[in-house]
Motif scaffolding. Sequence first.
Motif, PDB file in Angstrom:
ATOM      1  N   ALA A 203       0.834  -1.203   0.000  1.00  0.00           N
ATOM      2  CA  ALA A 203       0.000   0.000   0.000  1.00  0.00           C
ATOM      3  C   ALA A 203       0.870   1.255   0.000  1.00  0.00           C
ATOM      4  O   ALA A 203       0.551   2.253  -0.664  1.00  0.00           O
ATOM      5  N   ASN A 204       1.989   1.200   0.709  1.00  0.00           N
ATOM      6  CA  ASN A 204       2.903   2.336   0.760  1.00  0.00           C
ATOM      7  C   ASN A 204       3.557   2.561  -0.594  1.00  0.00           C
ATOM      8  O   ASN A 204       3.705   3.700  -1.053  1.00  0.00           O
ATOM      9  N   VAL A 205       3.938   1.472  -1.265  1.00  0.00           N
ATOM     10  CA  VAL A 205       4.536   1.592  -2.598  1.00  0.00           C
ATOM     11  C   VAL A 205       3.543   2.188  -3.580  1.00  0.00           C
ATOM     12  O   VAL A 205       3.859   3.105  -4.345  1.00  0.00           O
ATOM     13  N   LEU A 206       2.317   1.687  -3.567  1.00  0.00           N
ATOM     14  CA  LEU A 206       1.305   2.171  -4.510  1.00  0.00           C
ATOM     15  C   LEU A 206       0.940   3.617  -4.240  1.00  0.00           C
ATOM     16  O   LEU A 206       0.554   4.359  -5.158  1.00  0.00           O
ATOM     17  N   SER A 207       1.061   4.063  -3.000  1.00  0.00           N
ATOM     18  CA  SER A 207       0.732   5.447  -2.658  1.00  0.00           C
ATOM     19  C   SER A 207       1.834   6.420  -3.052  1.00  0.00           C
ATOM     20  O   SER A 207       1.560   7.549  -3.468  1.00  0.00           O
ATOM     21  N   HIS A 208       3.080   5.975  -2.918  1.00  0.00           N
ATOM     22  CA  HIS A 208       4.206   6.895  -3.095  1.00  0.00           C
ATOM     23  C   HIS A 208       5.021   6.651  -4.367  1.00  0.00           C
ATOM     24  O   HIS A 208       5.566   7.598  -4.933  1.00  0.00           O
ATOM     25  N   ASP A 209       5.139   5.397  -4.801  1.00  0.00           N
ATOM     26  CA  ASP A 209       5.979   5.078  -5.954  1.00  0.00           C
ATOM     27  C   ASP A 209       5.274   4.136  -6.917  1.00  0.00           C
ATOM     28  O   ASP A 209       5.833   3.087  -7.295  1.00  0.00           O
ATOM     29  N   PRO A 210       4.065   4.473  -7.349  1.00  0.00           N
ATOM     30  CA  PRO A 210       3.328   3.540  -8.223  1.00  0.00           C
ATOM     31  C   PRO A 210       4.024   3.287  -9.559  1.00  0.00           C
ATOM     32  O   PRO A 210       3.941   2.183 -10.105  1.00  0.00           O
ATOM     33  N   ASP A 211       4.707   4.297 -10.092  1.00  0.00           N
ATOM     34  CA  ASP A 211       5.399   4.110 -11.373  1.00  0.00           C
ATOM     35  C   ASP A 211       6.523   3.084 -11.253  1.00  0.00           C
ATOM     36  O   ASP A 211       6.761   2.296 -12.190  1.00  0.00           O
ATOM     37  N   ASN A 212       7.200   3.080 -10.126  1.00  0.00           N
ATOM     38  CA  ASN A 212       8.275   2.113  -9.920  1.00  0.00           C
ATOM     39  C   ASN A 212       7.717   0.699  -9.828  1.00  0.00           C
ATOM     40  O   ASN A 212       8.326  -0.262 -10.317  1.00  0.00           O
ATOM     41  N   TYR A 213       6.561   0.562  -9.189  1.00  0.00           N
ATOM     42  CA  TYR A 213       5.932  -0.750  -9.109  1.00  0.00           C
ATOM     43  C   TYR A 213       5.515  -1.234 -10.495  1.00  0.00           C
ATOM     44  O   TYR A 213       5.659  -2.417 -10.817  1.00  0.00           O
ATOM     45  N   GLU A 214       5.036  -0.324 -11.323  1.00  0.00           N
ATOM     46  CA  GLU A 214       4.640  -0.701 -12.679  1.00  0.00           C
ATOM     47  C   GLU A 214       5.845  -1.195 -13.480  1.00  0.00           C
ATOM     48  O   GLU A 214       5.710  -2.075 -14.337  1.00  0.00           O
ATOM     49  N   VAL A 215       7.019  -0.625 -13.221  1.00  0.00           N
ATOM     50  CA  VAL A 215       8.234  -1.091 -13.896  1.00  0.00           C
ATOM     51  C   VAL A 215       8.528  -2.540 -13.502  1.00  0.00           C
ATOM     52  O   VAL A 215       8.828  -3.380 -14.350  1.00  0.00           O
ATOM     53  N   ILE A 216       8.442  -2.837 -12.210  1.00  0.00           N
ATOM     54  CA  ILE A 216       8.680  -4.212 -11.758  1.00  0.00           C
ATOM     55  C   ILE A 216       7.650  -5.152 -12.367  1.00  0.00           C
ATOM     56  O   ILE A 216       7.967  -6.250 -12.833  1.00  0.00           O
ATOM     57  N   ARG A 217       6.407  -4.707 -12.386  1.00  0.00           N
ATOM     58  CA  ARG A 217       5.322  -5.535 -12.910  1.00  0.00           C
ATOM     59  C   ARG A 217       5.449  -5.763 -14.418  1.00  0.00           C
ATOM     60  O   ARG A 217       4.999  -6.772 -14.949  1.00  0.00           O
ATOM     61  N   LYS A 218       6.099  -4.817 -15.087  1.00  0.00           N
ATOM     62  CA  LYS A 218       6.298  -4.925 -16.528  1.00  0.00           C
ATOM     63  C   LYS A 218       7.144  -6.139 -16.882  1.00  0.00           C
ATOM     64  O   LYS A 218       6.936  -6.769 -17.929  1.00  0.00           O
ATOM     65  N   TYR A 219       8.090  -6.473 -16.001  1.00  0.00           N
ATOM     66  CA  TYR A 219       9.044  -7.543 -16.304  1.00  0.00           C
ATOM     67  C   TYR A 219       8.832  -8.793 -15.444  1.00  0.00           C
ATOM     68  O   TYR A 219       9.572  -9.769 -15.601  1.00  0.00           O
ATOM     69  N   ASN A 220       7.839  -8.769 -14.555  1.00  0.00           N
ATOM     70  CA  ASN A 220       7.597  -9.906 -13.677  1.00  0.00           C
ATOM     71  C   ASN A 220       6.099 -10.117 -13.500  1.00  0.00           C
ATOM     72  O   ASN A 220       5.323  -9.165 -13.537  1.00  0.00           O
ATOM     73  N   LYS A 221       5.696 -11.357 -13.304  1.00  0.00           N
ATOM     74  CA  LYS A 221       4.294 -11.639 -13.076  1.00  0.00           C
ATOM     75  C   LYS A 221       3.861 -11.070 -11.726  1.00  0.00           C
ATOM     76  O   LYS A 221       4.550 -11.254 -10.718  1.00  0.00           O
ATOM     77  N   GLU A 222       2.725 -10.402 -11.730  1.00  0.00           N
ATOM     78  CA  GLU A 222       2.284  -9.738 -10.506  1.00  0.00           C
ATOM     79  C   GLU A 222       2.094 -10.722  -9.349  1.00  0.00           C
ATOM     80  O   GLU A 222       2.391 -10.400  -8.194  1.00  0.00           O
ATOM     81  N   GLU A 223       1.618 -11.932  -9.664  1.00  0.00           N
ATOM     82  CA  GLU A 223       1.391 -12.910  -8.595  1.00  0.00           C
ATOM     83  C   GLU A 223       2.690 -13.435  -7.997  1.00  0.00           C
ATOM     84  O   GLU A 223       2.684 -14.097  -6.948  1.00  0.00           O
ATOM     85  N   ASN A 224       3.824 -13.116  -8.635  1.00  0.00           N
ATOM     86  CA  ASN A 224       5.122 -13.553  -8.131  1.00  0.00           C
ATOM     87  C   ASN A 224       5.900 -12.419  -7.469  1.00  0.00           C
ATOM     88  O   ASN A 224       7.107 -12.531  -7.248  1.00  0.00           O
TER      89      ASN A 224
END
Length: 260
Positions: A203-224
């Motif tokens: 929740a903290n990542v999505l609130s403050h650094d959502p773009d960075n999380y999207e980068v990780i999700r771009k190259y990795n499966k979200e469930e992993n």
Amino acid sequence: EFEQATDDAVNEYVRRLKELCGEEKIRVALWFCTHAHNDHMDFFVKLLRVLGDGLEVRRVAFNFASEAFMPMEDYVDRMKERLRTYCPDALFLKPHTGQKFTLSGAELEVLLTHEDIFEPFAENKYPGGMNATSVVMKISFEGLTLILLADIPEICGDKLIARRSGESLACTFLQAAHHCINRDENVYAAVKSGYVLAPRDKANVLSHDPDNYEVIRKYNKEENIFFAGDGTMQFFASNGVITHTRVFPVVGREYDGSEI
């Protein structure tokens, strides 16, 4: 930082460790500190004081930048003093890129240190700050691999990628860099990982650094992608394949004012 080292958090960690080890005394083959920031050492420093003789640390490894160019805070002195007090017989290793060694059945390989990217005598300063002095380590054990990126920024990622081929950067587990605070798309695009371990609350990542999380999700499966804030997770494997997990609730989330 301090809130990560509450009394409740330390006691819960000790319970989990003793359960895994099956012994009252906890023996640590190597304590590895990635860089000289307190959120990467305070918990361990408190653990030394709390457990005392109940914790045997046989080796210690870190490679901090020269204080002539990167002054250290008081908590680094506290860490070193605790090591002298509680681990007087521990061996010390200063890791350098390319070193490989085996401990307790695990192979450790140093992938990057600040020595690979900085020319401090040219500008009399280190670019990237303390986070850029992080040591990147690859740990292989029982058919699994873990790459610890610590808090590296993109400047370190460029050098890491240049030194290694994509195949050698494959891993089972990849620690998300700098608690998902840095973007580090260069690293996530190059490292082929099965699971990403994010040392932060989702929740903290999505609130403050959502773009960075999207980068990780771009190259990795979200469930992993697993977040520390979701609980303490144990992974179980057989023949190099993850078979199941156990999750324990987060304990000691709020700082209780206790001493480090």
